[in-house]
Design an enzyme around this catalytic site. Structure first.
Site, short mmCIF file in Angstrom:
data_model
loop_
_atom_site.label_atom_id
_atom_site.label_comp_id
_atom_site.label_asym_id
_atom_site.label_seq_id
_atom_site.Cartn_x
_atom_site.Cartn_y
_atom_site.Cartn_z
N SER A 12 0.81 -1.22 0.00
CA SER A 12 0.00 0.00 0.00
C SER A 12 0.84 1.27 0.00
O SER A 12 0.33 2.35 -0.33
CB SER A 12 -0.95 0.01 1.20
N ASP A 244 -3.37 5.76 12.07
CA ASP A 244 -2.57 5.23 10.96
C ASP A 244 -1.36 6.14 10.78
O ASP A 244 -1.46 7.24 10.22
CB ASP A 244 -3.40 5.19 9.69
N HIS A 247 0.77 5.07 6.47
CA HIS A 247 0.47 5.62 5.15
C HIS A 247 0.57 7.14 5.18
O HIS A 247 0.79 7.73 6.24
CB HIS A 247 -0.91 5.15 4.71
#
Length: 267
Positions: A12, A244, A247
């Site tokens: 990702s 998170d 990312h």
């Protein structure tokens, strides 16, 4: 780049950069017709007027995962299923790293296989080295380097440990609104970086290591935190556990990666 294919291959973090590049290109050619084909593992964004394809192939470990008697086997010594889709690209940008450390429910395999032997687990750094060596050998044997440019994105840092930027109050990246001051960052480089550098150096035709690690370490403020759109209200209310910090927001840091990628590719 007319008529060419740029393919991002990996996890990702590679998808993060792929999405950024699509947005940056589309912003410069808003009236140009496009086509988006979403799939798994391969998604493709076409700029039809220019016959340019920007694609992403999801393969977090790069090496194959095969099913055997209902179990997922991470084949450290094999790239066959995945690799067929990569051979015709004009530019390949690979990445891998984060998934090799996952355990428990986040672990993407049940057993590891290597040279006919199967393991419940092994030293994850050793597994990473074996998997990346398989990738390097596959590239040397299967990619025509007179036609295809090969890059490998270095390890993208996380910001879950505020002691790395000398903050005694924060729990992670949640609430951070500014980069690390100057170069005041005490965190160590991911140990996978040294493994990757050694593997690439041993290649017959070394890939270009696209080094985004050091500049990204400073951007503790660049993560989606609790605002990635995937969290429940209860999770958003508990940022210490749910933020998170792996990312990156878009627009954001991956746009800078792509400015550097553009320079490395065309100059």
């Amino acid at each position: 780049m007319r008529g060419k294919t740029v393919m991002f291959v990996g996890d990702s973090l590679g998808r993060n950069q792929w999405e950024s590049l699509i947005c940056m290109l589309h912003a410069q050619a808003e009236a140009s017709p496009t086509q988006f084909i979403k799939g798994d593992p391969l998604s493709i964004f076409n700029f039809l007027e220019y016959e340019v394809s920007i694609s992403f192939y999801r393969a977090p470990y790069l090496v194959d995962i095969v099913m055997f008697q209902g179990r997922r086997i991470l084949q450290l010594d094999e790239i066959s299923v995945n690799g067929e889709a990569w051979k015709d690209a004009d530019v390949l940008l690979f990445n891998s790293g984060h998934w090799w450390t996952h355990k428990g429910s986040l672990q993407g395999w049940d057993y590891m296989g290597d040279d006919g032997v199967y393991y419940l687990d092994m030293d994850r750094l050793v597994a990473f080295q074996r998997g990346m060596s398989t990738w390097a050998n596959w590239v040397d044997l299967n990619i025509d380097r007179t036609r295809t440019r090969v890059f490998f994105q270095s390890i993208s840092p996380t910001h879950y440990n505020p002691t790395e930027w000398n903050d005694p109050v924060s729990k992670n990246c949640y609430g951070e609104t500014a980069p690390v001051n100057g170069f005041n960052y005490s965190g160590v480089s991911p140990v996978q970086t040294r493994v990757l550098e050694g593997v690439v150096k041993a290649m017959r035709y070394p890939a270009y290591i696209f080094d985004i690690t050091s500049l990204s370490k400073l951007r503790k403020d660049g993560h989606p935190s609790i605002y990635n759109g995937d969290l429940s209200p209860d999770q958003r209310a508990n940022p210490d556990q749910s933020a998170d910090c792996s990312h990156w927001c878009l627009p954001g840091l991956p746009d800078t990666w792509n400015q550097l990628f553009y320079t490395a590719l065309l100059f």
